[in-house]
Design a protein around this motif. Structure first.
Motif, PDB file in Angstrom:
ATOM      1  N   ILE A  17     -11.195  -0.004   9.217  1.00 21.90           N
ATOM      2  CA  ILE A  17      -9.798  -0.420   9.265  1.00 21.90           C
ATOM      3  C   ILE A  17      -9.079   0.139   8.037  1.00 21.90           C
ATOM      4  O   ILE A  17      -9.645   0.190   6.941  1.00 21.90           O
ATOM      5  N   SER A  18      -7.824   0.544   8.245  1.00 23.12           N
ATOM      6  CA  SER A  18      -6.990   0.969   7.126  1.00 23.12           C
ATOM      7  C   SER A  18      -5.618   0.328   7.244  1.00 23.12           C
ATOM      8  O   SER A  18      -5.153   0.018   8.342  1.00 23.12           O
ATOM      9  N   LEU A  19      -4.969   0.124   6.109  1.00 20.00           N
ATOM     10  CA  LEU A  19      -3.608  -0.414   6.061  1.00 20.00           C
ATOM     11  C   LEU A  19      -2.758   0.538   5.236  1.00 20.00           C
ATOM     12  O   LEU A  19      -3.006   0.732   4.051  1.00 20.00           O
ATOM     13  N   ASN A  20      -1.795   1.165   5.893  1.00 20.28           N
ATOM     14  CA  ASN A  20      -0.938   2.166   5.238  1.00 20.28           C
ATOM     15  C   ASN A  20      -1.767   3.214   4.495  1.00 20.28           C
ATOM     16  O   ASN A  20      -1.447   3.620   3.377  1.00 20.28           O
ATOM     17  N   GLY A  21      -2.868   3.620   5.126  1.00 22.25           N
ATOM     18  CA  GLY A  21      -3.721   4.650   4.550  1.00 22.25           C
ATOM     19  C   GLY A  21      -4.762   4.147   3.584  1.00 22.25           C
ATOM     20  O   GLY A  21      -5.595   4.936   3.106  1.00 22.25           O
ATOM     21  N   GLU A  22      -4.762   2.841   3.280  1.00 20.90           N
ATOM     22  CA  GLU A  22      -5.752   2.269   2.366  1.00 20.90           C
ATOM     23  C   GLU A  22      -6.935   1.727   3.164  1.00 20.90           C
ATOM     24  O   GLU A  22      -6.766   0.883   4.034  1.00 20.90           O
ATOM     25  N   ARG A  23      -8.122   2.206   2.859  1.00 26.03           N
ATOM     26  CA  ARG A  23      -9.323   1.728   3.535  1.00 26.03           C
ATOM     27  C   ARG A  23      -9.561   0.259   3.172  1.00 26.03           C
ATOM     28  O   ARG A  23      -9.543  -0.113   1.994  1.00 26.03           O
ATOM     29  N   THR A  40       0.344  -6.065  -1.668  1.00 24.91           N
ATOM     30  CA  THR A  40      -0.587  -5.281  -2.473  1.00 24.91           C
ATOM     31  C   THR A  40      -1.941  -5.213  -1.777  1.00 24.91           C
ATOM     32  O   THR A  40      -2.478  -6.230  -1.348  1.00 24.91           O
ATOM     33  N   VAL A  41      -2.481  -4.000  -1.662  1.00 20.43           N
ATOM     34  CA  VAL A  41      -3.815  -3.790  -1.093  1.00 20.43           C
ATOM     35  C   VAL A  41      -4.515  -2.742  -1.942  1.00 20.43           C
ATOM     36  O   VAL A  41      -3.939  -1.694  -2.258  1.00 20.43           O
ATOM     37  N   ASN A  42      -5.728  -3.048  -2.346  1.00 19.72           N
ATOM     38  CA  ASN A  42      -6.501  -2.163  -3.226  1.00 19.72           C
ATOM     39  C   ASN A  42      -5.725  -1.809  -4.490  1.00 19.72           C
ATOM     40  O   ASN A  42      -5.811  -0.687  -5.004  1.00 19.72           O
ATOM     41  N   GLY A  43      -4.938  -2.763  -4.982  1.00 20.03           N
ATOM     42  CA  GLY A  43      -4.201  -2.557  -6.220  1.00 20.03           C
ATOM     43  C   GLY A  43      -2.931  -1.748  -6.080  1.00 20.03           C
ATOM     44  O   GLY A  43      -2.245  -1.488  -7.069  1.00 20.03           O
ATOM     45  N   ARG A  44      -2.573  -1.358  -4.861  1.00 18.82           N
ATOM     46  CA  ARG A  44      -1.357  -0.566  -4.645  1.00 18.82           C
ATOM     47  C   ARG A  44      -0.370  -1.354  -3.794  1.00 18.82           C
ATOM     48  O   ARG A  44      -0.771  -2.083  -2.895  1.00 18.82           O
ATOM     49  N   ARG A  45       0.918  -1.152  -4.066  1.00 20.69           N
ATOM     50  CA  ARG A  45       1.964  -1.917  -3.390  1.00 20.69           C
ATOM     51  C   ARG A  45       2.569  -1.120  -2.233  1.00 20.69           C
ATOM     52  O   ARG A  45       2.815   0.077  -2.358  1.00 20.69           O
ATOM     53  N   TYR A  46       2.796  -1.844  -1.132  1.00 19.18           N
ATOM     54  CA  TYR A  46       3.395  -1.222   0.051  1.00 19.18           C
ATOM     55  C   TYR A  46       4.424  -2.172   0.645  1.00 19.18           C
ATOM     56  O   TYR A  46       4.255  -3.383   0.629  1.00 19.18           O
ATOM     57  N   ALA A  47       5.495  -1.576   1.164  1.00 17.00           N
ATOM     58  CA  ALA A  47       6.537  -2.343   1.833  1.00 17.00           C
ATOM     59  C   ALA A  47       6.477  -2.069   3.327  1.00 17.00           C
ATOM     60  O   ALA A  47       5.877  -1.093   3.782  1.00 17.00           O
ATOM     61  N   ALA A  48       7.111  -2.958   4.111  1.00 19.44           N
ATOM     62  CA  ALA A  48       7.155  -2.774   5.556  1.00 19.44           C
ATOM     63  C   ALA A  48       7.906  -1.477   5.878  1.00 19.44           C
ATOM     64  O   ALA A  48       8.783  -1.061   5.126  1.00 19.44           O
ATOM     65  N   PRO A  49       7.573  -0.824   6.989  1.00 13.84           N
ATOM     66  CA  PRO A  49       6.609  -1.260   8.013  1.00 13.84           C
ATOM     67  C   PRO A  49       5.163  -1.050   7.565  1.00 13.84           C
ATOM     68  O   PRO A  49       4.871  -0.163   6.772  1.00 13.84           O
ATOM     69  N   TYR A  50       4.261  -1.882   8.117  1.00 12.63           N
ATOM     70  CA  TYR A  50       2.845  -1.794   7.813  1.00 12.63           C
ATOM     71  C   TYR A  50       2.120  -1.185   9.019  1.00 12.63           C
ATOM     72  O   TYR A  50       2.256  -1.679  10.133  1.00 12.63           O
ATOM     73  N   VAL A  51       1.366  -0.132   8.744  1.00 12.04           N
ATOM     74  CA  VAL A  51       0.653   0.580   9.803  1.00 12.04           C
ATOM     75  C   VAL A  51      -0.848   0.350   9.630  1.00 12.04           C
ATOM     76  O   VAL A  51      -1.417   0.687   8.582  1.00 12.04           O
ATOM     77  N   ILE A  52      -1.461  -0.207  10.639  1.00  8.98           N
ATOM     78  CA  ILE A  52      -2.893  -0.507  10.604  1.00  8.98           C
ATOM     79  C   ILE A  52      -3.613   0.359  11.619  1.00  8.98           C
ATOM     80  O   ILE A  52      -3.208   0.429  12.781  1.00  8.98           O
ATOM     81  N   PHE A  53      -4.663   1.049  11.187  1.00  7.39           N
ATOM     82  CA  PHE A  53      -5.547   1.800  12.071  1.00  7.39           C
ATOM     83  C   PHE A  53      -6.882   1.064  12.140  1.00  7.39           C
ATOM     84  O   PHE A  53      -7.383   0.571  11.129  1.00  7.39           O
ATOM     85  N   ALA A  54      -7.445   0.999  13.328  1.00  6.74           N
ATOM     86  CA  ALA A  54      -8.761   0.377  13.504  1.00  6.74           C
ATOM     87  C   ALA A  54      -9.572   1.206  14.488  1.00  6.74           C
ATOM     88  O   ALA A  54      -9.101   1.511  15.589  1.00  6.74           O
TER      89      ALA A  54
END
Length: 250
Positions: free
Chosen positions: A152-158, A173-187
């Motif tokens: 699974i990834s969130l905005n390119g973050e594993r 914040t995911v993996n120490g990095r901040r992201y704003a919407a929209p959020y894209v999840i790959f699975a």
């Protein structure tokens, strides 16, 4: 008449001296305040510079650690492919561990999910209820994991077992990095199973839609999820001792 003129002249001199003295005092105070402000700014600048240097040193140290681990991993790969007895099984196990640990890019079929904040103009109650929060994203991720998602990834973050997903102000914040919407999840996983798990009645997509949050789910024959771009340091956890005669605690 001459005496009166002399008194007026003296009074004028006194007034001029008073004005000049006031202006000099104001100027001196301005110089002192300016000097204090310059000193404060200099101290603050020095502090920020020191923080920057520390963070830069940490970044260089982590990059060096990543390179070292990648070098060791390449060596293990060479040994696994050297043709020695059991190398094929070792190679397969190593590949599985790399995927589990998020140390390699992976590709395969699965689903993509796009989450966007509610676009409703007339909202009732707390406006924050119509925005995407960390628990909304975690609900989607947990549903995907429960349905058998293998990566699974969130905005390119594993997303790893150690990954944090939490709100920090108006961003996540995911993996120490901040992201704003929209959020894209790959699975990556069985597309039909993952899609059904998300879109079932009263499921996570249904619940989020009730708040006007836009959730777009689509299946894909080929998705690419990048490897984890960072390091995981274990300071306290270590392999449990298997010495015979040692009593288990718990």
């Amino acid at each position: 008449m001459k005496r009166i003129k002399r008194n007026k002249g003296e009074l004028a001199v006194v007034v001029v001296c008073a004005v000049v003295g006031f202006l000099l005092a104001a100027q001196l105070r301005s110089v002192k305040l300016s000097g204090a402000a310059d000193a404060t700014n200099a101290t603050r600048l020095e502090t920020l510079q020191n923080l920057y240097n520390e963070l830069n040193d940490q970044k260089e140290g982590l990059e060096s650690q990543v390179k070292q681990l990648e070098s060791e991993l390449a060596l293990y790969r060479e040994q696994a492919a050297s043709g020695e007895t059991g190398s094929e099984a070792l190679k397969t196990e190593l590949e599985q561990l790399e995927i589990t640990a998020g140390l390699t890019d992976v590709e395969g079929p699965g689903v993509s999910i796009i989450l966007e904040d509610s676009s409703s103009v007339n909202v009732t109650g707390d406006e924050a209820d119509y925005l995407i929060h960390d628990n909304d994203i975690l609900s989607v991720i947990n549903e995907l994991r429960s349905a058998g998602a293998e990566a699974i990834s969130l905005n390119g973050e594993r997303i790893l077992a150690t990954s944090e997903v939490r709100c920090t102000g108006a961003v996540v914040t995911v993996n120490g990095r901040r992201y704003a919407a929209p959020y894209v999840i790959f699975a990556i996983g069985d597309p039909d199973t993952l899609y059904s798990a998300l879109t079932m009645r009263n499921g996570v997509v249904d619940v989020l839609s009730q708040w006007g949050i836009t959730v777009k789910v689509s299946t894909s024959d080929q998705l690419l999820i990048p490897k984890y771009n960072g390091t995981v340091e274990y300071r306290y956890a270590k392999p449990a001792s298997t010495d015979e005669g040692e009593e288990e605690v718990g």
